[in-house]
Design a protein around this motif. Structure first.
Motif, PDB file in Angstrom:
ATOM      1  N   HIS A  52       0.746  -1.090  -0.081  1.00 24.32           N
ATOM      2  CA  HIS A  52      -0.142  -0.114   0.074  1.00 24.32           C
ATOM      3  C   HIS A  52       0.975   1.245   0.181  1.00 24.32           C
ATOM      4  O   HIS A  52       2.010   1.300   0.723  1.00 24.32           O
TER       5      HIS A  52
ATOM      6  N   GLN B 132       0.823   3.853   1.278  1.00 23.02           N
ATOM      7  CA  GLN B 132       1.205   4.411   2.599  1.00 23.02           C
ATOM      8  C   GLN B 132       2.450   3.686   3.410  1.00 23.02           C
ATOM      9  O   GLN B 132       3.083   4.504   4.154  1.00 23.02           O
ATOM     10  N   GLN B 133       2.533   2.459   3.011  1.00 21.29           N
ATOM     11  CA  GLN B 133       3.646   1.956   3.637  1.00 21.29           C
ATOM     12  C   GLN B 133       5.080   2.287   3.652  1.00 21.29           C
ATOM     13  O   GLN B 133       5.901   2.118   4.016  1.00 21.29           O
TER      14      GLN B 133
END
Ligand code: FAD
Length: 554
Positions: free
Chosen positions: A60, A62-63
């Protein structure tokens, strides 16, 4: 469990049948090692066809920002009960998914000891063999920031660091460190010496502010925001090659061998979205499934100690007694001290100071055998609080107590463990035994040396007198018994390695002994523990393994 799996397997097989494709290489696991292998083997000019399979999810976005400590991707690998730990289990966090465990790790970037490699690692894997690959993989901050800030001279920068590699190494956040940490390093400089550049093998002893595998948005700004630099991000993110196919959520079940040449691996069987597929390989399968799953896959495929496989009914393809043996994990122990000032939390690890020390307990070592970190409170609570018995009163104190945490690592313990499959099902966890049952005198004394070192610094130095109020943990808990503190709190440093080690489980080109066409590149390959964190060395090893493959098929 086995019969359930068999029924499910037959059902899937009958319902969907097997779809088969052929590739030059199949990489199993797109984690820290696997990302490098997939990228290097598919790059021009060879343009070999590569299928890279990972059992976890695609990353993802965001990671990449920071760490995913949610545990959502964690396979929940716990050890069996360890006698020394009064039958506690050791937690072994991993990250199942594209990017692998570098998606949750502390990003500490540090070169191994030259003396250790030269003395303990097999031919072909000593300092002079790996150093060119350490340079090849990295793009170091010393090329972008002034020596006055980094303390690294231009000459040393060129000597010990690379600039054209894919993996960004970012500086400590010098300007944002609180005064308490700056003063701690000044005090330490007087005692054991401060290292501006711990990758310089001539000066790897003392204390330091840690550099990290982070990718700064602006390389010439020492305070630049950064994103996590996993090898997936460094080598594969944004790359589009028609000859490289990366599949997430694809679990490799076992290796397939030729019916006539029974030790010749011809591909893998994998499960993807409920279907079973067969992928065939023209050249090699590269196992990069990690320290637990690489030996597990080999054993499931009939490659391992015969006496383990036969009782489970696994047809033995090759009796390789080293598959799953030699699990070596660094031991970690926490301490916490109440401080006179709060330490503001910076991004994980960016405010970490460290020590590389020699306990002097192992007379054969002319390298460091203890590593100590100092942390603000954040990572310790998030990762380990429920497991290590970390003090809940401290964790949830109201008003919050200001404190600093120290982590003492015994980096090269005597203890050895093993990984052993328990059934024929690829979905069962393997049995993990750290071998922490009867610890040697060295292992115990090494940790005690670290504990004493921190206690001394916190009570007997000017820094300690100014900034430390009292020892909170273990403090007077456990009736002041350090033995009990160790037994109730010692945990993994998360640097497990060695379960298919080079020179024993594999030959010195990382090819698994007893079978053909299978090579390993992940931390299983380590023949011994290092004096430091593993990934800097792992990345250079996989760069070298990729070159070995290329020269074999040139
Ligand atoms: C919390 C934590 C902090 C750490 N901090 C640091 C640090 O600061 N510095 C450092 O150097 N090291 C650190 N480490 C250790 C380091 O992250 C690992 O040693 C390293 O990432 C392991 O790389 P690997 O390639 O061996 O395995 P991984 O990166 O774990 O990759 C294995 C991959 O294989 C996949 N896989 C497994 N089985 C299968 C299968 N059957 N089929 C398909 N795919 C499969 C998995 O999904 C995974 O993506 C830390 C580890 C942890 C857990």
């Amino acid at each position: 469990m086995y019969s359930g799996f068999l029924i499910a397997f037959c059902y899937i097989y009958v319902t969907y049948g097997l779809t088969t494709q052929e590739y030059d290489f199949i990489v199993v696991g797109v984690g820290s090692g696997g990302s490098i292998m997939a990228a290097r083997l598919s790059e021009p000019p060879n343009n070999w066809t590569v299928l890279a399979l990972d059992r976890g999810a695609a990353p993802h976005p965001q990671q990449q920002q920071d760490d995913d400590l949610s545990g959502l991707h964690d396979p929940n690998y716990f050890s069996i009960a360890q006698n020394y730990l009064l039958n506690r289990l050791v937690r072994n966090p991993r990250y199942y998914g594209i990017g692998g465990t570098a998606m949750i790790n502390g990003m500490t970037a540090v070169a191994p000891s030259r003396n250790l490699l030269d003395q303990l690692w097999p031919d072909g894997w000593k300092w002079n063999d790996l150093f060119p690959y350490m340079l090849k993989m990295q793009n170091h901050y010393c090329y972008y920031l002034p020596s006055a800030l980094t303390g690294i001279t231009e000459e040393d920068c060129k000597l010990w660091h690379g600039q054209s590699g894919p993996v960004d190494i970012a500086p400590p956040l010098y300007n944002q460190m609180p005064e308490l940490l700056h003063e701690m390093m000044k005090e330490c400089d007087q005692n054991v010496g401060f290292m501006n550049d711990y990758d310089n093998p001539n000066k790897q002893y003392g204390c330091y502010f840690q550099q990290q595998f982070r990718s700064p948005l602006n390389r010439s700004d020492p305070d630049s925001p950064t994103v996590r630099e996993s090898t997936w991000h460094a080598y594969l993110d944004g790359i589009s090659r028609t000859n490289l196919q990366i599949l997430d959520s694809a679990t490799v079940l076992k290796l397939i061998f030729d019916e006539n040449e029974t030790t010749e691996c011809i591909g893998v069987l994998y499960e993807y979205k409920g279907n079973i597929y067969k992928a065939l390989v023209k050249k090699e399968v590269i196992l990069s499934a990690g320290v637990f799953d690489t030996p597990k896959l080999l054993q499931l495929s009939g490659v391992g100690p015969k006496e383990w496989l036969e009782p489970l009914g696994v047809p033995v393809v090759a009796d390789n007694s080293y598959v799953g043996q030699n699990l070596i994990d660094q031991m970690a122990l926490y301490m916490a001290f109440e401080t006179t000032e709060d330490i503001p939390s910076l991004p994980w690890g960016a405010d970490t100071s460290g020590w590389l020390l020699n306990s002097g307990l192992n007379k054969n070592n002319n390298w460091t055998d203890i590593q100590i970190y100092s942390y603000s409170k954040y990572p310790v609570l998030t990762l380990d609080f429920p497991i290590t018995g970390y003090d809940p009163v401290l964790a949830y104190s109201q008003p919050p107590i200001s404190f600093i945490t120290f982590l003492v690592f015994n980096t090269q313990p005597d203890a050895r463990g093993q990984i052993k499959i328990q059934s024929l099902s690829p979905y069962d966890r393997p049995q993990i035994d750290h071998g922490w049952h009867e610890l040697t005198e060295y292992d115990i004394s090494n940790l005690q040396y670290g504990v004493n070192f921190i206690r001394n610094m916190s009570t007997n130095t000017n820094w300690g007198k100014k900034y430390i109020k009292k020892e909170l943990y273990p403090g007077n808990r456990y009736d002041g018994s350090d033995d009990l503190h160790r037994r109730l709190n010692m945990c993994s440093a998360y640097h497990q390695a060695g379960t298919c080690s080079i020179g024993k489980c594999t030959d010195n080109q990382a090819r698994v002994i007893g079978i053909q066409n299978v090579r390993v590149c992940d931390v299983s390959l380590f023949p011994t523990q290092l004096n430091v964190n593993p990934t800097y060395t792992l990345y250079s090893m996989c760069e070298k393994v990729a070159d070995l493959v290329k020269s074999q098929y040139a």
